[in-house]
Design a protein around this motif. Sequence first.
Motif, short mmCIF file in Angstrom:
data_model
loop_
_atom_site.label_atom_id
_atom_site.label_comp_id
_atom_site.label_asym_id
_atom_site.label_seq_id
_atom_site.Cartn_x
_atom_site.Cartn_y
_atom_site.Cartn_z
N ALA A 136 0.82 -1.21 0.00
CA ALA A 136 0.00 0.00 0.00
C ALA A 136 0.85 1.26 0.00
O ALA A 136 0.48 2.26 -0.63
N VAL A 137 1.99 1.24 0.69
CA VAL A 137 2.81 2.45 0.81
C VAL A 137 3.85 2.54 -0.31
O VAL A 137 4.04 3.59 -0.91
N ALA A 138 4.52 1.42 -0.61
CA ALA A 138 5.59 1.45 -1.61
C ALA A 138 5.05 1.47 -3.04
O ALA A 138 5.71 1.99 -3.94
N GLY A 139 3.88 0.91 -3.26
CA GLY A 139 3.25 0.98 -4.58
C GLY A 139 2.40 2.23 -4.66
O GLY A 139 1.54 2.47 -3.80
N VAL A 140 2.59 3.04 -5.69
CA VAL A 140 1.88 4.32 -5.76
C VAL A 140 0.37 4.10 -5.79
O VAL A 140 -0.39 4.86 -5.18
N VAL A 141 -0.11 3.06 -6.50
CA VAL A 141 -1.55 2.82 -6.56
C VAL A 141 -2.14 2.47 -5.20
O VAL A 141 -3.35 2.56 -4.99
N GLY A 142 -1.27 2.11 -4.24
CA GLY A 142 -1.74 1.85 -2.88
C GLY A 142 -2.28 3.08 -2.19
O GLY A 142 -2.88 2.99 -1.11
N ARG A 143 -2.11 4.25 -2.83
CA ARG A 143 -2.65 5.48 -2.24
C ARG A 143 -4.17 5.41 -2.09
O ARG A 143 -4.74 6.07 -1.22
N ALA A 144 -4.82 4.61 -2.92
CA ALA A 144 -6.26 4.43 -2.78
C ALA A 144 -6.58 3.89 -1.39
O ALA A 144 -7.51 4.38 -0.72
N ASP A 145 -5.81 2.92 -0.92
CA ASP A 145 -6.04 2.36 0.41
C ASP A 145 -5.62 3.33 1.50
O ASP A 145 -6.27 3.43 2.55
N LEU A 146 -4.51 4.05 1.26
CA LEU A 146 -4.04 5.01 2.26
C LEU A 146 -5.06 6.14 2.44
O LEU A 146 -5.38 6.51 3.58
#
Length: 770
Positions: A136-146
Amino acid sequence: MKDLLGILSVPVLAGLVYWNTLQAQFAYDDNRAILENGDLRAEQTPFLQLWLNDFWGTPLRHPGSHKSFRPACVATFRWNYSLHGLSPRGYHAVNVAIHAVNCLLFLLTITKITGNRKLAILAGLAFAAHPIHTEAVAGVVGRADLGACLFFLVSLLCYIHYCEQRDQVLVNAASLADDQQDGILLFAGCGWMARQALWLGDKWQGLIIPALLGATCGAALLSCLFKETGITVLGVCVFYDLVLVQGHHHHHRSLPELIRSLTKKVPSKRLEGIVLLSCWLGVVVALRCLWMGSSPPQFAGSDNPAAEAGSWLTRALTFAYLPVLNVMMLIDPRVLSYDWSMDAVPLVTRITDRRNITSALFYSSLYWLVRCCLRMGISRVDENAMTQEKSPPWKGEPLLERSTSNRLLLAMALIAIPFLPASNIFFYVGFVMAERILYIPSMGFCWLVAEGLIKAFNYSRNPLSRGVIAAGFAGLLVAHSSRTWLRNGDWLTEEALYLSGAVINPAKSWSNLGNIWSQRGRLKESEVAYIKALKHRPNMADAHYNLGLLLQDQRRFNESIASYGQAIHFRHNMAVAHLNLALALQSTGRPRDAEATYRKCAHLDVSTLKDPKLHESAKITCLYNLGRLLADEREFEKAVTVYMDAVNKMPSFYAPQGLYNMLGEAYSQLNRPDLAEHWYKLALQTKPDHAPAHLTYARFLYKQNRTMAAEKIFAAVFNSTPVDPAAYHFYGQYLMDSGRLDDAVRVAVKAAELYPNHFQSLTDAAGALR
């Protein structure tokens, strides 16, 4: 001071363990969501279009859309792009900052719920360093979860404050009623007269309560606009109200008994939050379904193999096992992968499968734990009931001291409720497991860990035992931080990421590695990688297709034709495979087979494919190439018909300048100069710097005896693209045709010097010198 240092240590730790992600490139899904997504570019996509497209830039109502509606997240990507373009460092920095803020908000939430700051700090530290958050943090698309987590916590905090303000009003109302002897304000609820009295006493409180309730709903909506799972915060809020707030105020032996008591004895004011949140949940879900259209998302069978299993027993056993596997990853996050699709988790097909024992133990333990929590709550209620005077249940009980059993129930609900959308219970999802899905549920897990630590620490009276417990937690924190830091290293480059996943998902990983190595010119390694991928999973259409491209680039046309055939066999509507198959057939001298393939491609239905824009463009390119094939055979009338068919069918995102240019060429050959010039000019209007259109238009003008106009266009081409070999070729031809032989020789020789490996340039130079 110690508490302040403890609070600050949580976001600081969150920032430190993910500091090395600032050096990371874009990886995996980032390519499609960032690099290839036109929604990030203001010049390409209006801002309002974000509300009509899915997360990947496909129109939400398109049959090929994944229906992932996350405009708030895409808006933050767009903001990043406006500041620093496609430099990945800024995107990663925002992710790390949001994670640090989430850790702080989580700490504040636990403090507010439990009143125990030490417990909250322990939970916050565990959450900050847990390796499950790396994706979630290292993958940019994880920003959706963040982002969803950020507004999830804001919504929950607002509702906690709402409950406190609401119950304070009820306490004041009850006290006011007892003080009145004239009967005017005696009531059995919280009626209109009481509200007026409270309004006169404290008008600000009358504004704060609806504002907090509105903020709860608004933050929940924003969470949902980052990622769909964010709407589950409303369920957590209702659970919090029922179990920790209403459960604290009412003597109940079971949840059904509590609900019955709420409907009979509780003032309507106590129920308004629960009712309103339930209605808001229904409204948001209904609007979300209407907004995405009537067609559900289409996923490949490899994305979630259990959903495609023919046996209901296989589906039931596998879906029962997957939550167990997710909890096991929270407990022991040593084995992580960027992708868990395909055969990464083998299906549970038989009752005798040993994994069913794990599932049975897990659900039995969960049932036992919930039952114990309920019994602990009942014992506490019975003990309190013997010492309390009979009074209205909403009068004057403090909310700060929550029972441990109810806190544990809420922590488990914080794990379970946000996970429900990914559980395949209500609908099938497009993945087997995804570590970033556990970002929000992991808060409940970290809370349980902290509760256990505090309980063990308080139970132990021996300083040595307490030291061992403290050292154990410190060791766990160091181990998790180290694992997170090392796992971040896998996300620094795509190559490292795919190599790390080759054990869990070899087919997907080797196929992705083949793509990377092919782009870098490591052709032999790339071919080996594709072959390895196909050994693990022979029906991978993408791997067959990419292997075909690799072989075609090496002029191994017969082998590439076989690979494209396999790709089409496993995915019959794969337009890009048809396109390249036809090109390979042309290269082997099979024009009729190529023509048939082009025509077949033009009529494919590609609406259900993962990247519909790519395949829609391939269909138009097939018509373009078919027109050129016919034009090469001097069938100009047929070529024009095909070109016009392409013009009529091309989607708005297709770049048409080449198509317009070829129409101009065809009409020029048909001696229709008026139509030819129309299409040449249209090509140049569409893309003013399109060199081929300039060159063909200049040749056309020369043939029309408009020499000065032709010269101007050639000069403009050489000023804009002075090293284009096509420009030298066309200009040299023009000079030869116009009788300027010395100039033609000079241009041809210069082209040969600039492009010693360009066959056409060498041929032109030899012909000119001869």
